[in-house]
Enzyme design. Structure first.
Site, PDB file in Angstrom:
ATOM      1  N   GLY A  14       6.641   5.227   0.336  1.00 14.18           N
ATOM      2  CA  GLY A  14       5.655   4.820  -0.664  1.00 14.18           C
ATOM      3  C   GLY A  14       4.434   5.713  -0.653  1.00 14.18           C
ATOM      4  CE1 TYR A 152      -2.590  -5.344   0.109  1.00 16.39           C
ATOM      5  CE2 TYR A 152      -4.802  -6.276   0.118  1.00 16.39           C
ATOM      6  CZ  TYR A 152      -3.939  -5.212   0.368  1.00 16.39           C
ATOM      7  OH  TYR A 152      -4.440  -4.043   0.864  1.00 16.39           O
ATOM      8  CE  LYS A 156      -0.662  -4.326   3.116  1.00 16.39           C
ATOM      9  NZ  LYS A 156       0.263  -3.225   3.525  1.00 16.39           N
TER      10      LYS A 156
END
Length: 253
Positions: A14, A152, A156
């Site tokens: 990525g 998110y 994380k």
């Protein structure tokens, strides 16, 4: 400073834009051979062509990190082309935003599982390295919520916990695992650029919350990643390096 990275081999998932691309460029400039992937072929080609134009060794492929089989196959293939792997970093992320089921699923796939799958696929090659380093990309909102509840941040946080435990379990194999947690980073065309254009009041309010008075730059995060991946950090594992201009308020014991 010579980071002693010349000849090292890095697999970056990525990494065609943003912080991932900045890391690829810094590692390449330090003498690493680079294999990178991202979903967008045009972005991959642009990143690889730029790195190659600087005289570095780089290759890339279009890979969807949510496609478990294709992603794992690419990591193995990348290691074979490089003749091994010394550094692995996954930058996959679904990004922030309010919670809904679709965002939860995307964050689970791209923030958590992409990190796990990439590391798992790279481990056989990393085990043969004399300077094996895994860098996990997290975020300051995983340790100190700032923008409300969101998948998110939660995923994380899971990634950060996983990296810490992995550091201990892989230490006997001389594989180091460290986490880098950036705060807000301004990237042209990125999320904070869009916020600046579309929500200027929120952007300015965020600036007031950063003691250094500005957002971070991708290169500043990339330099930190390169240092942690280098032999100069040979005695550093299990740490979470926060790069946020002082935005988080906790005392880091």
């Amino acid at each position: 400073m010579d980071l002693q990275l010349k000849g090292k081999r890095a697999i970056l998932a990525g990494a065609s834009k943003g912080i991932g691309r900045a890391v690829a460029e810094v590692l390449a400039a330090e003498g690493c051979a680079i294999e990178l992937c991202a979903r967008d072929q045009a972005g991959v080609d642009q990143a690889v062509n730029h790195i190659q134009s600087q005289g570095a060794n780089a290759r890339g492929e279009s890979v969807d990190l949510a496609d478990a089989a294709a992603y794992r196959d690419w990591v193995v293939r990348a290691g074979e082309r490089l003749g091994g792997c010394d550094i692995f970093v996954c930058f996959g992320s679904a990004g922030g935003g309010p919670a809904n089921e679709e965002r939860w699923q995307a964050a689970f796939e791209l923030d958590l599982l992409a990190t796990y799958r990439g590391i798992d696929a790279a481990l056989p090659a990393l085990e043969k390295s004399d300077n094996a380093a895994i860098i996990v990309i997290s975020t300051t909102v995983a340790i100190e919520p700032a923008f409300g509840p969101q998948p998110y941040a939660a995923l994380k946080a899971a990634v950060t916990n996983y990296a810490g435990a992995l550091a201990h379990s892989l230490a006997a194999k001389r594989i180091r695992v460290n986490t880098v947690s950036p705060g807000p980073v301004f990237i042209e065309g990125g999320s904070w650029d869009k916020i600046k254009q579309g929500r200027p009041e929120f952007y300015e309010k965020t600036l007031t919350q950063v003691p250094l008075g500005r957002l971070g730059q991708a290169r500043e995060v990339a330099d930190a990643v390169a240092f942690l991946a280098s032999p100069l950090s040979a005695f550093t594992t299990g740490t979470n390096l926060v790069i946020d201009g002082g935005m988080t308020k906790r005392v880091q014991h």
